[in-house]
Each structure stands twice: as C-alpha cells, then as structure tokens.
Write a protein that holds these residues in place. Structure first.
Motif, PDB file in Angstrom:
ATOM      1  N   ARG A   1       0.807  -1.282  -0.056  1.00 33.82           N
ATOM      2  CA  ARG A   1       0.232  -0.022   0.176  1.00 33.82           C
ATOM      3  C   ARG A   1       0.862   1.342  -0.040  1.00 33.82           C
ATOM      4  NH1 ARG A   1      -3.215  -2.034   4.164  1.00 33.82           N
ATOM      5  NH2 ARG A   1      -2.321  -0.583   5.482  1.00 33.82           N
ATOM      6  N   ILE A   2       1.990   1.229   0.814  1.00 32.61           N
ATOM      7  CA  ILE A   2       2.896   2.250   0.814  1.00 32.61           C
ATOM      8  C   ILE A   2       3.578   2.674  -0.497  1.00 32.61           C
ATOM      9  CG2 ILE A   2       5.096   3.261   1.890  1.00 32.61           C
ATOM     10  CD1 ILE A   2       3.872   2.022   4.696  1.00 32.61           C
ATOM     11  N   ALA A   3       3.991   1.664  -1.166  1.00 29.05           N
ATOM     12  CA  ALA A   3       4.574   1.523  -2.537  1.00 29.05           C
ATOM     13  C   ALA A   3       3.887   2.085  -3.393  1.00 29.05           C
ATOM     14  CB  ALA A   3       5.188   0.145  -2.757  1.00 29.05           C
ATOM     15  N   GLN A   4       2.533   1.759  -3.473  1.00 30.81           N
ATOM     16  CA  GLN A   4       1.618   2.150  -4.434  1.00 30.81           C
ATOM     17  C   GLN A   4       1.037   3.777  -4.267  1.00 30.81           C
ATOM     18  OE1 GLN A   4      -1.295  -0.745  -4.703  1.00 30.81           O
ATOM     19  NE2 GLN A   4       0.146  -2.233  -5.514  1.00 30.81           N
ATOM     20  N   MET A   5       1.110   4.455  -3.017  1.00 30.77           N
ATOM     21  CA  MET A   5       0.809   5.774  -2.650  1.00 30.77           C
ATOM     22  C   MET A   5       1.359   6.370  -3.429  1.00 30.77           C
ATOM     23  SD  MET A   5      -0.243   6.272   1.122  1.00 30.77           S
ATOM     24  CE  MET A   5       0.874   5.491   1.924  1.00 30.77           C
ATOM     25  N   THR A   6       0.791   7.709  -3.947  1.00 27.30           N
ATOM     26  CA  THR A   6       1.622   8.553  -4.705  1.00 27.30           C
ATOM     27  C   THR A   6       2.040   9.827  -3.554  1.00 27.30           C
ATOM     28  OG1 THR A   6      -0.302  10.145  -4.970  1.00 27.30           O
ATOM     29  CG2 THR A   6       0.273   8.531  -6.711  1.00 27.30           C
ATOM     30  N   PHE A   7       3.121  10.308  -3.880  1.00 27.08           N
ATOM     31  CA  PHE A   7       3.860  11.119  -3.021  1.00 27.08           C
ATOM     32  C   PHE A   7       3.092  12.516  -3.039  1.00 27.08           C
ATOM     33  CE2 PHE A   7       6.582  15.134  -2.587  1.00 27.08           C
ATOM     34  CZ  PHE A   7       7.114  14.709  -1.401  1.00 27.08           C
ATOM     35  N   ALA A   8       2.453  12.798  -4.248  1.00 25.23           N
ATOM     36  CA  ALA A   8       1.642  13.944  -4.103  1.00 25.23           C
ATOM     37  C   ALA A   8       0.357  13.880  -3.311  1.00 25.23           C
ATOM     38  CB  ALA A   8       1.100  14.339  -5.572  1.00 25.23           C
TER      39      ALA A   8
ATOM     40  N   TYR B   1       1.644  16.467   4.828  1.00 26.57           N
ATOM     41  CA  TYR B   1       2.948  16.935   5.327  1.00 26.57           C
ATOM     42  C   TYR B   1       3.118  18.472   5.507  1.00 26.57           C
ATOM     43  CZ  TYR B   1       5.190  12.237   4.192  1.00 26.57           C
ATOM     44  OH  TYR B   1       5.648  11.028   4.056  1.00 26.57           O
ATOM     45  N   LEU B   2       2.615  19.119   4.503  1.00 30.02           N
ATOM     46  CA  LEU B   2       2.663  20.679   4.554  1.00 30.02           C
ATOM     47  C   LEU B   2       1.570  21.263   5.651  1.00 30.02           C
ATOM     48  CD1 LEU B   2       3.761  23.091   3.347  1.00 30.02           C
ATOM     49  CD2 LEU B   2       1.936  23.153   1.615  1.00 30.02           C
ATOM     50  N   ALA B   3       0.450  20.678   5.740  1.00 34.90           N
ATOM     51  CA  ALA B   3      -0.543  21.005   6.640  1.00 34.90           C
ATOM     52  C   ALA B   3       0.030  20.963   7.886  1.00 34.90           C
ATOM     53  CB  ALA B   3      -1.812  20.584   6.372  1.00 34.90           C
ATOM     54  N   LYS B   4       0.775  19.629   8.327  1.00 32.31           N
ATOM     55  CA  LYS B   4       1.173  19.568   9.588  1.00 32.31           C
ATOM     56  C   LYS B   4       2.039  20.241  10.306  1.00 32.31           C
ATOM     57  CE  LYS B   4       2.632  15.644  12.296  1.00 32.31           C
ATOM     58  NZ  LYS B   4       2.594  13.960  12.291  1.00 32.31           N
ATOM     59  N   VAL B   5       3.166  20.946   9.177  1.00 30.59           N
ATOM     60  CA  VAL B   5       4.211  21.590   9.756  1.00 30.59           C
ATOM     61  C   VAL B   5       3.829  22.967   9.711  1.00 30.59           C
ATOM     62  CG1 VAL B   5       5.881  19.956   8.815  1.00 30.59           C
ATOM     63  CG2 VAL B   5       5.271  21.846   7.303  1.00 30.59           C
TER      64      VAL B   5
ATOM     65  N   THR C   1      13.442  19.284  -9.123  1.00 26.07           N
ATOM     66  CA  THR C   1      12.981  17.589  -9.088  1.00 26.07           C
ATOM     67  C   THR C   1      11.957  17.495  -7.720  1.00 26.07           C
ATOM     68  OG1 THR C   1      15.323  17.088  -9.587  1.00 26.07           O
ATOM     69  CG2 THR C   1      13.799  15.207  -8.754  1.00 26.07           C
ATOM     70  N   LEU C   2      11.971  18.011  -6.787  1.00 26.80           N
ATOM     71  CA  LEU C   2      10.921  17.713  -5.647  1.00 26.80           C
ATOM     72  C   LEU C   2       9.602  18.374  -6.292  1.00 26.80           C
ATOM     73  CD1 LEU C   2       9.892  17.099  -2.752  1.00 26.80           C
ATOM     74  CD2 LEU C   2      10.835  19.142  -2.112  1.00 26.80           C
ATOM     75  N   GLN C   3       9.754  19.492  -6.767  1.00 26.98           N
ATOM     76  CA  GLN C   3       8.382  20.276  -7.568  1.00 26.98           C
ATOM     77  C   GLN C   3       7.778  19.187  -8.509  1.00 26.98           C
ATOM     78  OE1 GLN C   3       6.708  22.605  -6.501  1.00 26.98           O
ATOM     79  NE2 GLN C   3       8.033  23.144  -4.903  1.00 26.98           N
ATOM     80  N   LYS C   4       8.508  18.515  -9.277  1.00 26.47           N
ATOM     81  CA  LYS C   4       7.986  17.575 -10.242  1.00 26.47           C
ATOM     82  C   LYS C   4       7.329  16.286  -9.494  1.00 26.47           C
ATOM     83  CE  LYS C   4      11.091  18.195 -13.747  1.00 26.47           C
ATOM     84  NZ  LYS C   4      12.270  17.417 -14.840  1.00 26.47           N
ATOM     85  N   HIS C   5       7.909  16.078  -8.353  1.00 24.90           N
ATOM     86  CA  HIS C   5       7.262  15.050  -7.568  1.00 24.90           C
ATOM     87  C   HIS C   5       6.079  15.253  -6.844  1.00 24.90           C
ATOM     88  CE1 HIS C   5      10.277  11.790  -8.434  1.00 24.90           C
ATOM     89  NE2 HIS C   5      11.037  12.592  -8.017  1.00 24.90           N
ATOM     90  N   ILE C   6       5.829  16.529  -6.294  1.00 26.21           N
ATOM     91  CA  ILE C   6       4.889  17.132  -5.826  1.00 26.21           C
ATOM     92  C   ILE C   6       3.760  17.364  -6.955  1.00 26.21           C
ATOM     93  CG2 ILE C   6       4.063  19.359  -4.670  1.00 26.21           C
ATOM     94  CD1 ILE C   6       6.670  19.594  -3.476  1.00 26.21           C
ATOM     95  N   SER C   7       3.931  17.553  -7.957  1.00 29.14           N
ATOM     96  CA  SER C   7       2.867  17.923  -9.063  1.00 29.14           C
ATOM     97  C   SER C   7       2.552  16.625  -9.857  1.00 29.14           C
ATOM     98  CB  SER C   7       3.243  19.213  -9.883  1.00 29.14           C
ATOM     99  OG  SER C   7       4.378  18.629 -10.572  1.00 29.14           O
ATOM    100  N   GLY C   8       3.188  15.686  -9.896  1.00 25.86           N
ATOM    101  CA  GLY C   8       3.178  14.460 -10.651  1.00 25.86           C
ATOM    102  C   GLY C   8       2.331  13.306  -9.863  1.00 25.86           C
ATOM    103  N   GLU C   9       2.430  12.232 -10.394  1.00 25.77           N
ATOM    104  CA  GLU C   9       1.904  10.978  -9.990  1.00 25.77           C
ATOM    105  C   GLU C   9       2.611  10.012  -9.493  1.00 25.77           C
ATOM    106  OE1 GLU C   9      -1.387  10.372  -9.508  1.00 25.77           O
ATOM    107  OE2 GLU C   9      -1.572  12.465  -9.958  1.00 25.77           O
ATOM    108  N   THR C  10       4.024  10.231  -9.123  1.00 25.98           N
ATOM    109  CA  THR C  10       5.022   9.406  -8.681  1.00 25.98           C
ATOM    110  C   THR C  10       4.597   8.603  -7.501  1.00 25.98           C
ATOM    111  OG1 THR C  10       6.435  11.274  -9.430  1.00 25.98           O
ATOM    112  CG2 THR C  10       7.253   9.351  -7.884  1.00 25.98           C
ATOM    113  N   THR C  11       4.738   7.457  -7.523  1.00 28.32           N
ATOM    114  CA  THR C  11       4.488   6.363  -6.283  1.00 28.32           C
ATOM    115  C   THR C  11       5.600   6.692  -5.374  1.00 28.32           C
ATOM    116  OG1 THR C  11       5.668   4.636  -7.150  1.00 28.32           O
ATOM    117  CG2 THR C  11       3.065   4.914  -7.524  1.00 28.32           C
TER     118      THR C  11
END
Length: 121
Positions: free
Chosen positions: A10-17, A23-27, A51-61
């Motif tokens: 389940r963790i592997a398949q979750m998207t970072f986005a 994460y952002l709301a928590k901090v 690169t981080l921005q690409k992962h935030i806006s993408g569908e990267t698992t």
C-alpha cells in the motif's frame, strides 16, 4: 490503483503528491514553513527543488520517488517511533524510507531545531 492488504505494498503504491499536502498542513499548523519542509525532504532524498516540485505535482508513487532518490548517508541516524513502529527496526527498505520522512516531518512539526532534524554532525 490496486487495493492490497499488505501495508508495504500500500505504501509503495501511494503517490507522493497525495501525502505531501498532509505533510505541509502538519508543519504549517505548528508554525513551520514550506521552505523548511522542502529542506528536510531534500536532505533525505538528495533531490533539487526542481525535482521535488516535479514529484509534488506528478503521479509518482513512493516506490518511484525513493528509487529516484539518493537517500542521505546519515538517514540511518533517524530513530524513534512512528505509527507504532521503531523506524530503525523496519525491515522493508522502502517502508523504512517513507517512515524516515514521516519521522522528519514530525520532528519539524514538533519544533525541533533544524540542525538536529538534519542529523548535523
């Protein structure tokens, strides 16, 4: 997305986005900034801001996210309990890396000094 009862899968398949806004709301709720969050994530992953921005806006698992990352050599210094598990005892490498990030975000939200979060020697 395929559903599975295996937490590691389940963790592997979750998207970072899908997790990043949490994460952002928590901090931010605790008075920390987006820049500080990005600093912590970049420290762990070795990503540039672009690169981080690409992962935030993408569908990267998370699997793809950490395959692309160059995990910090001091990540093994991240210890403690997150989600009821000691991060240093998690056997699945991907799950451990995701929990490392969770732990760093928790430390940031709790007001820990950046030098301590980034395991400065």
């Amino acid at each position: 997305m395929n559903r599975t009862n295996n937490p590691d899968e389940r963790i592997a398949q979750m998207t970072f986005a899908s997790v990043y806004p949490h994460y952002l709301a928590k901090v931010e709720k605790k008075g920390r900034t987006k820049d500080e969050l990005h600093q912590v994530i970049r420290w762990l992953t070795g990503f540039t801001e672009k690169t981080l921005q690409k992962h935030i806006s993408g569908e990267t698992t998370f699997q793809q996210f950490f395959q692309a990352a160059k995990v910090n050599k001091n990540a093994h210094l991240i210890t403690g309990v997150i989600c009821g598990y000691r991060v240093e005892e998690i056997e699945n490498p991907l799950t451990q890396r995701v929990r490392y990030m969770d732990k760093l975000v928790d430390e940031l939200a709790k007001g820990r000094k950046m030098e301590k979060i980034l395991r400065a020697e």
